[in-house]
Motif scaffolding. Structure first.
Motif, PDB file in Angstrom:
ATOM      1  N   GLU A  90       0.839  -1.197   0.000  1.00  0.00           N
ATOM      2  CA  GLU A  90       0.000   0.000   0.000  1.00  0.00           C
ATOM      3  C   GLU A  90       0.879   1.255   0.000  1.00  0.00           C
ATOM      4  N   ASN A 117      -2.708   3.859  -7.108  1.00  0.00           N
ATOM      5  CA  ASN A 117      -3.597   2.735  -6.826  1.00  0.00           C
ATOM      6  C   ASN A 117      -3.512   2.458  -5.325  1.00  0.00           C
ATOM      7  N   THR A 118      -4.643   2.524  -4.648  1.00  0.00           N
ATOM      8  CA  THR A 118      -4.612   2.457  -3.186  1.00  0.00           C
ATOM      9  C   THR A 118      -5.804   1.681  -2.638  1.00  0.00           C
ATOM     10  N   ASN A 119      -5.627   1.151  -1.432  1.00  0.00           N
ATOM     11  CA  ASN A 119      -6.774   0.508  -0.767  1.00  0.00           C
ATOM     12  C   ASN A 119      -7.636   1.539  -0.039  1.00  0.00           C
ATOM     13  N   GLY A 120      -7.208   2.782  -0.028  1.00  0.00           N
ATOM     14  CA  GLY A 120      -8.043   3.850   0.537  1.00  0.00           C
ATOM     15  C   GLY A 120      -8.024   3.932   2.056  1.00  0.00           C
ATOM     16  N   ALA A 141      -6.807   8.963  -8.664  1.00  0.00           N
ATOM     17  CA  ALA A 141      -6.729   8.035  -7.532  1.00  0.00           C
ATOM     18  C   ALA A 141      -7.666   6.883  -7.842  1.00  0.00           C
ATOM     19  N   ILE A 143      -9.187   3.642  -6.199  1.00  0.00           N
ATOM     20  CA  ILE A 143      -9.368   3.114  -4.840  1.00  0.00           C
ATOM     21  C   ILE A 143     -10.166   1.807  -4.910  1.00  0.00           C
ATOM     22  N   SER A 144      -9.660   0.775  -4.259  1.00  0.00           N
ATOM     23  CA  SER A 144     -10.330  -0.531  -4.316  1.00  0.00           C
ATOM     24  C   SER A 144     -11.551  -0.546  -3.405  1.00  0.00           C
ATOM     25  N   MET A 169     -12.724   4.162   4.053  1.00  0.00           N
ATOM     26  CA  MET A 169     -12.252   4.140   2.659  1.00  0.00           C
ATOM     27  C   MET A 169     -13.138   5.022   1.772  1.00  0.00           C
ATOM     28  N   ALA A 173     -12.239   8.549  -0.213  1.00  0.00           N
ATOM     29  CA  ALA A 173     -12.554   8.820  -1.627  1.00  0.00           C
ATOM     30  C   ALA A 173     -13.224  10.183  -1.763  1.00  0.00           C
ATOM     31  N   LEU A 185     -13.547   4.441  -7.921  1.00  0.00           N
ATOM     32  CA  LEU A 185     -13.611   3.288  -7.036  1.00  0.00           C
ATOM     33  C   LEU A 185     -13.723   2.061  -7.927  1.00  0.00           C
TER      34      LEU A 185
END
Ligand code: SF4
Length: 219
Positions: A90, A117-120, A141, A143-144, A169, A173, A185
């Motif tokens: 991350e 690219n991030t998990n937020g 951004a 975000i997963s 998360m 966002a 997302l």
């Protein structure tokens, strides 16, 4: 491998090797800052430790900012369409390094799009609002989202912070939308049911966020 390029079929190679395979096709340049993560996703390749450690994305040690800058200085920019911070961990865990490198990238390539690219979960990790750090240096951004409920999200990601991770998360966002031109997302098709994708779309609509359904092959 600190900096790499991707090829068809989800394969990735260090820049020199990538150029030997294809010296003409424009493509993204990826930066791998850390293997640390505050999630433990059931689908993450890092779970398969033997695979992770044999992968060139597994870092023996984290690169310094100067080491990454040196890699960027010798990048084949004439081919690069986007600079992406991604990898086997991350990136927001190394927030200071990430911000310094995005700033550097905008200084040396002002018109090149940048993406994170991030998990937020960066705001939960740092215990404060971090979205404003990306103003003027980040274009996209990604975000997963992964799921439509906190319970299912936690089941899939096994995030360090438990059920509250899902809402944090989504809030991240919303914060990012204030400072970053494109915030998406993401959910992955095939592994996410059509019903769950519809529910994810509803969540995004309610919060004025954009949903992107990623092809499974990109994962
Ligand atoms: S957030 Fe990404 S790097 Fe972290 S465990 Fe999940 S898939 Fe792996």
């Amino acid at each position: 491998m600190i900096v790499y390029m991707t090829h068809k079929g989800g394969k990735y190679f260090p820049v020199d090797e990538s150029l030997k395979l294809d010296a003409t096709t424009p493509r993204g340049l990826y930066v791998n800052l850390t293997n640390r993560c505050n999630c433990d996703c059931v689908f993450c390749l890092r779970q398969k430790k033997s695979m992770a450690k044999s992968s060139s994305l597994w870092l023996e040690r984290e690169p310094t900012v100067d080491e990454v800058k040196a890699e960027l200085d010798r990048a084949p920019w004439h081919l690069v369409t986007e600079l992406v911070f991604c990898g086997f961990g991350e990136p927001t865990i190394r927030l200071d390094a990430l911000v310094e490198l995005l700033t550097y990238a905008k200084k040396i390539r002002p018109t090149l799009p940048t993406r994170l690219n991030t998990n937020g979960l960066g705001e939960l990790y740092h215990g404060r609002e971090i979205a404003s750090n990306f103003a003027g240096i980040l274009d996209t951004a990604s975000i997963s989202l992964n799921a439509a409920t906190a319970e299912r999200y936690f089941k899939l990601t096994r995030a360090t912070y438990g059920l509250k991770s899902f809402d944090a998360m989504l809030t991240f966002a919303e914060h990012m939308k204030i400072f970053v031109p494109h915030v998406v997302l993401t959910v992955v098709d095939k592994v996410t049911s059509p019903e769950e994708i519809s529910a994810c779309q509803k969540i995004c609509d309610e919060r004025n966020l954009t949903l992107r359904v990623r092809p499974y092959e990109d994962s």
